[in-house]
Design a protein around this motif. Sequence first.
Motif, short mmCIF file in Angstrom:
data_model
loop_
_atom_site.label_atom_id
_atom_site.label_comp_id
_atom_site.label_asym_id
_atom_site.label_seq_id
_atom_site.Cartn_x
_atom_site.Cartn_y
_atom_site.Cartn_z
N ALA A 1 76.74 51.34 38.31
CA ALA A 1 77.82 50.53 37.73
C ALA A 1 77.29 49.48 36.76
O ALA A 1 76.10 49.18 36.71
N LYS A 2 78.24 48.90 36.02
CA LYS A 2 77.97 47.82 35.08
C LYS A 2 78.69 46.58 35.59
O LYS A 2 79.83 46.65 36.07
N GLU A 3 78.05 45.40 35.49
CA GLU A 3 78.68 44.17 35.97
C GLU A 3 78.38 43.01 35.02
O GLU A 3 77.38 43.01 34.31
N ALA A 4 79.28 42.02 35.03
CA ALA A 4 79.13 40.85 34.18
C ALA A 4 78.40 39.71 34.88
O ALA A 4 77.74 38.90 34.24
N VAL A 5 78.56 39.62 36.19
CA VAL A 5 77.86 38.59 36.98
C VAL A 5 77.17 39.30 38.14
O VAL A 5 77.65 40.32 38.63
N PRO A 6 76.01 38.77 38.60
CA PRO A 6 75.29 39.43 39.69
C PRO A 6 76.04 39.34 41.01
O PRO A 6 76.06 38.30 41.65
N PHE A 7 76.69 40.42 41.35
CA PHE A 7 77.56 40.41 42.52
C PHE A 7 77.49 41.70 43.34
O PHE A 7 77.45 41.67 44.57
#
Length: 323
Positions: free
Chosen positions: A270-276
Amino acid sequence: MRTIAELSGLAVPTVSRALNDAPDIGTATKEKVRAIAAQIGYIPNRAGLRLRTGKTNVISLVLCSDHEVTDHTGQLVSSIAHALRDTRYHLIVTPYFPDEDPMQPVRYILETGSADALILNRIEVDDPRVAHLLERKFPFATYGRSKWRDLHPYFDFDNTSFGHLAVEDLIGSGRKNIAMLTPPLNQNYAQDMLKGAREVISRTDASFEVVPGITSDVIGEDIKQGIAAFLQNRADIDGIIAPSSTSAIFASVGAERAGRVIGKDLDIFAKEAVPFLQHFREAIKVVREDVQNAGAFLAMAAIQAIESPDKKPRQSLISARLS
C-alpha cells in the motif's frame, strides 16, 4: 496602513508594498511591517482590495468532501497553509460533494472572482476542470497530471513507479497471483498504477487483475465486503495492491473476514501519507507519499502561475520508494 506607517517610521506606500510582498522591499522591512500589522490587528479589506487591484490574495484548494479516514487531506491543507504563511496569500478550502459535478466549485470561483488561483486534486486523464482553466487562462496547479500535463503546474507521485515497485516486491516475496484495488479508472493515477504493474507482470509468469466491482473511493464497508467476497471466491490470490491508507485498512479487514492472514498467505502492498499502516498491521508493505512536500510545492507553483504566467510551469514528479 497610515497607523502602521506612523509606528514604523515608514511611508504609507512602503508599508503597502511591504504588506504585498513587493520584491523591491527588503526582508527586514517586510518583517518589521508585518510584526506591527499583527500587533495592531491589521486585516486588509478583501472586497476593497479586489476593487482596487482586481486581486483577492486568496488561493483556493478545491476538495471533494468524501469520508477520508486517514490524514491525507489534513496533511495537504496544513502544508499548503504553512507554505503560504509568509506570503501575501491566504488559503481557503472550497468543498464539493462526491455526488456533485466537480466543475461546480471551479465555475463558482471563476464567476465570483473569489480567488486568484486554484489547487485541484483527483485529476482525471481528460479533466474538464483543467481544460476549462487552460481555456480561461486562469492560474492553477494540480496534485496529479492530466493529458495536458506539459501546459500546467503540477506535483505528482510517480504512480507508474509505485505499480512497478508493488509488483516487484510482491513477486520477490513469492506471490504469484496479484490483484489491485484501483482508484476510479477515469483518474490519471489509476491508469499510471495499472501501467506500472502490467509492465512488470508482462516479464514474469505471475498473474495480475483488477479487483472487480469496487474502487478505493467507495466507502469502507463496501471495500471490506468486496475484498472478503473476492477472496472467498479466489483462493489463489496471494497479493493485493492498495493505493491509500484507507483502502489498505479496509482491504486488510476484508481479507481477515475471508480467513486470510496478512503476511502469511496474503501480502498487502500500500501507499500512505503518514506512517500509520504498519502500526495497524505490521506485515503490510508500505510506500510513503510525501504529502507535506506536495502541498508546499503546489502553493509555490500556484503563486508563480499568478505572478509570472509566462514562466515555464513549476512541475515535480516524485518516484516511489519503500519505507
